[in-house]
Design a protein around this motif. Structure first.
Motif, mmCIF file in Angstrom:
data_model
loop_
_atom_site.group_PDB
_atom_site.id
_atom_site.type_symbol
_atom_site.label_atom_id
_atom_site.label_comp_id
_atom_site.label_asym_id
_atom_site.label_seq_id
_atom_site.Cartn_x
_atom_site.Cartn_y
_atom_site.Cartn_z
ATOM 1 N N LYS A 164 0.812 -1.220 0.000
ATOM 2 C CA LYS A 164 0.000 0.000 0.000
ATOM 3 C C LYS A 164 0.843 1.267 0.000
ATOM 4 C CE LYS A 164 -3.711 -2.377 0.167
ATOM 5 N NZ LYS A 164 -4.521 -2.505 -1.030
ATOM 6 N N GLN A 165 2.170 1.124 0.037
ATOM 7 C CA GLN A 165 3.045 2.282 0.115
ATOM 8 C C GLN A 165 2.888 3.168 -1.117
ATOM 9 O OE1 GLN A 165 7.085 1.311 0.908
ATOM 10 N NE2 GLN A 165 7.659 3.422 1.282
ATOM 11 N N GLY A 166 2.682 4.460 -0.865
ATOM 12 C CA GLY A 166 2.541 5.433 -1.946
ATOM 13 C C GLY A 166 1.170 5.470 -2.585
ATOM 14 N N ARG A 167 0.255 4.622 -2.150
ATOM 15 C CA ARG A 167 -1.095 4.589 -2.710
ATOM 16 C C ARG A 167 -2.082 5.203 -1.739
ATOM 17 N NH1 ARG A 167 -1.778 -1.359 -5.378
ATOM 18 N NH2 ARG A 167 -0.476 -0.939 -7.186
ATOM 19 N N THR A 168 -3.145 5.769 -2.280
ATOM 20 C CA THR A 168 -4.212 6.322 -1.446
ATOM 21 C C THR A 168 -5.011 5.180 -0.835
ATOM 22 O OG1 THR A 168 -4.365 8.252 -2.866
ATOM 23 C CG2 THR A 168 -6.237 7.816 -1.439
ATOM 24 N N LEU A 169 -5.325 5.323 0.435
ATOM 25 C CA LEU A 169 -6.082 4.285 1.131
ATOM 26 C C LEU A 169 -7.172 4.947 1.967
ATOM 27 C CD1 LEU A 169 -4.937 1.049 2.527
ATOM 28 C CD2 LEU A 169 -6.000 2.545 4.186
ATOM 29 N N MET A 170 -8.336 4.325 2.002
ATOM 30 C CA MET A 170 -9.441 4.849 2.799
ATOM 31 C C MET A 170 -9.707 3.907 3.963
ATOM 32 S SD MET A 170 -12.074 6.310 -0.033
ATOM 33 C CE MET A 170 -12.121 4.844 -1.019
ATOM 34 N N MET A 171 -9.989 4.487 5.107
ATOM 35 C CA MET A 171 -10.329 3.706 6.289
ATOM 36 C C MET A 171 -11.486 4.382 7.002
ATOM 37 S SD MET A 171 -6.948 4.692 8.558
ATOM 38 C CE MET A 171 -7.166 3.454 9.730
ATOM 39 N N PHE A 172 -12.336 3.577 7.623
ATOM 40 C CA PHE A 172 -13.483 4.083 8.356
ATOM 41 C C PHE A 172 -13.255 3.924 9.848
ATOM 42 C CE2 PHE A 172 -15.258 3.043 4.231
ATOM 43 C CZ PHE A 172 -16.088 4.120 3.986
ATOM 44 N N ALA A 173 -13.788 4.851 10.613
ATOM 45 C CA ALA A 173 -13.761 4.762 12.072
ATOM 46 C C ALA A 173 -15.162 5.034 12.588
ATOM 47 C CB ALA A 173 -12.776 5.767 12.661
ATOM 48 N N THR A 174 -15.544 4.299 13.632
ATOM 49 C CA THR A 174 -16.859 4.460 14.243
ATOM 50 C C THR A 174 -16.687 5.006 15.651
ATOM 51 O OG1 THR A 174 -17.649 2.564 12.984
ATOM 52 C CG2 THR A 174 -18.993 3.261 14.847
ATOM 53 N N VAL A 175 -17.442 6.034 15.971
ATOM 54 C CA VAL A 175 -17.423 6.649 17.300
ATOM 55 C C VAL A 175 -18.430 5.916 18.174
ATOM 56 C CG1 VAL A 175 -17.735 8.794 18.595
ATOM 57 C CG2 VAL A 175 -16.772 8.869 16.294
ATOM 58 N N SER A 176 -18.036 5.612 19.400
ATOM 59 C CA SER A 176 -18.894 4.830 20.296
ATOM 60 C C SER A 176 -20.059 5.664 20.832
ATOM 61 C CB SER A 176 -18.072 4.299 21.467
ATOM 62 O OG SER A 176 -17.651 5.371 22.275
ATOM 63 N N GLY A 177 -21.001 4.960 21.403
ATOM 64 C CA GLY A 177 -22.186 5.611 21.962
ATOM 65 C C GLY A 177 -23.163 5.939 20.851
ATOM 66 N N ASN A 178 -23.955 6.936 21.080
ATOM 67 C CA ASN A 178 -24.923 7.377 20.085
ATOM 68 C C ASN A 178 -24.731 8.874 19.851
ATOM 69 O OD1 ASN A 178 -27.004 7.214 18.297
ATOM 70 N ND2 ASN A 178 -28.621 7.168 19.850
ATOM 71 N N THR A 186 -24.322 12.622 18.147
ATOM 72 C CA THR A 186 -24.937 13.392 17.070
ATOM 73 C C THR A 186 -23.841 13.693 16.052
ATOM 74 O OG1 THR A 186 -24.457 15.480 18.159
ATOM 75 C CG2 THR A 186 -26.587 14.460 18.660
ATOM 76 N N GLU A 187 -24.218 14.164 14.889
ATOM 77 C CA GLU A 187 -23.216 14.463 13.862
ATOM 78 C C GLU A 187 -22.247 15.564 14.302
ATOM 79 O OE1 GLU A 187 -23.134 15.140 9.086
ATOM 80 O OE2 GLU A 187 -24.710 13.907 9.969
ATOM 81 N N PRO A 188 -22.744 16.653 14.946
ATOM 82 C CA PRO A 188 -21.787 17.664 15.430
ATOM 83 C C PRO A 188 -20.822 17.112 16.496
ATOM 84 C CG PRO A 188 -23.992 18.579 15.378
ATOM 85 C CD PRO A 188 -24.126 17.119 15.090
ATOM 86 N N GLU A 189 -21.303 16.200 17.332
ATOM 87 C CA GLU A 189 -20.447 15.591 18.343
ATOM 88 C C GLU A 189 -19.380 14.713 17.683
ATOM 89 O OE1 GLU A 189 -20.894 13.223 22.598
ATOM 90 O OE2 GLU A 189 -22.548 13.162 21.171
ATOM 91 N N THR A 190 -19.775 13.949 16.662
ATOM 92 C CA THR A 190 -18.826 13.139 15.905
ATOM 93 C C THR A 190 -17.799 14.027 15.227
ATOM 94 O OG1 THR A 190 -20.458 11.404 15.525
ATOM 95 C CG2 THR A 190 -18.603 11.479 14.002
ATOM 96 N N GLU A 191 -18.260 15.137 14.690
ATOM 97 C CA GLU A 191 -17.371 16.112 14.048
ATOM 98 C C GLU A 191 -16.311 16.612 15.028
ATOM 99 O OE1 GLU A 191 -15.973 18.573 11.050
ATOM 100 O OE2 GLU A 191 -17.795 17.405 10.755
ATOM 101 N N LYS A 192 -16.735 16.936 16.233
ATOM 102 C CA LYS A 192 -15.821 17.474 17.254
ATOM 103 C C LYS A 192 -14.804 16.419 17.704
ATOM 104 C CE LYS A 192 -15.915 19.751 21.763
ATOM 105 N NZ LYS A 192 -16.765 20.181 22.868
ATOM 106 N N ILE A 193 -15.260 15.202 17.978
ATOM 107 C CA ILE A 193 -14.378 14.127 18.445
ATOM 108 C C ILE A 193 -13.354 13.768 17.372
ATOM 109 C CG2 ILE A 193 -14.300 11.674 19.080
ATOM 110 C CD1 ILE A 193 -17.105 12.165 20.380
ATOM 111 N N THR A 194 -13.823 13.576 16.147
ATOM 112 C CA THR A 194 -12.911 13.164 15.083
ATOM 113 C C THR A 194 -11.985 14.299 14.654
ATOM 114 O OG1 THR A 194 -14.581 13.600 13.375
ATOM 115 C CG2 THR A 194 -14.437 11.347 14.254
ATOM 116 N N VAL A 252 -19.237 10.807 7.498
ATOM 117 C CA VAL A 252 -20.168 10.173 6.559
ATOM 118 C C VAL A 252 -21.442 9.688 7.230
ATOM 119 C CG1 VAL A 252 -18.407 9.515 4.890
ATOM 120 C CG2 VAL A 252 -18.955 7.964 6.765
ATOM 121 N N GLY A 253 -21.573 9.898 8.516
ATOM 122 C CA GLY A 253 -22.773 9.496 9.239
ATOM 123 C C GLY A 253 -22.754 10.106 10.627
ATOM 124 N N SER A 254 -23.781 9.816 11.412
ATOM 125 C CA SER A 254 -23.849 10.411 12.750
ATOM 126 C C SER A 254 -22.771 9.875 13.682
ATOM 127 C CB SER A 254 -25.226 10.185 13.365
ATOM 128 O OG SER A 254 -25.456 8.806 13.545
#
Length: 136
Positions: free
Chosen positions: A6-20, A22-30, A49-51
């Motif tokens: 994967k060296q030198g290539r673009t890679l996408m990864m997802f992360a999930t925030v625990s609990g429930n 809101t989108e603004p809260e996810t924005e702040k944490i991430t 990409v989601g709440s």
């Protein structure tokens, strides 16, 4: 091997925030996570990409596993997904991080020292031998 491919290539990864969150809260944490990684010289971009879900895009895919280690160690990270493989974060019940630490003792408490049975048997044998020498 996968890291080197994967060296030198673009890679996408997802992360999930625990609990429930809101989108603004996810924005702040991430945003905090992103800032920390940016300060550590990781070139990546963040898209909410989601709440409770965020996409990190790395320009050098070889760094993805270092970023994954950072993310899974965060208190609010539940899951990180790279190339379809899930890695559980600290907030998940399936987290396999470092072994639990011993609880801190209160002031004035001492650790109890347990003697092993083998060690105590060896000590009693030494005492018996000393006793025999004294008799002679």
């Amino acid at each position: 091997m996968l890291k080197m491919s994967k060296q030198g290539r673009t890679l996408m990864m997802f992360a999930t925030v625990s609990g429930n969150p809101t989108e603004p809260e996810t924005e702040k944490i991430t945003q905090l996570w992103h800032s920390s990684m940016f300060n550590a010289h990781y070139d990546l971009q963040r898209y909410v990409v989601g709440s409770n879900r965020v996409l990190f895009m790395l320009t050098d895919g070889a760094k993805a596993w270092e970023v994954k280690d950072f993310l899974t160690a965060q208190d609010r990270c539940e899951l990180v997904t790279i190339e379809g493989k899930d890695y559980y974060g600290k907030a998940s019940s399936l987290y396999e991080g470092s072994p639990p630490k011993e609880p801190k003792l209160k002031t004035g408490e001492k650790k109890s020292k347990k003697k092993s049975k083998d060690n105590s048997d060896a000590n009693s044998t030494k005492k018996k031998k000393k006793g025999k020498k004294d008799e002679l």
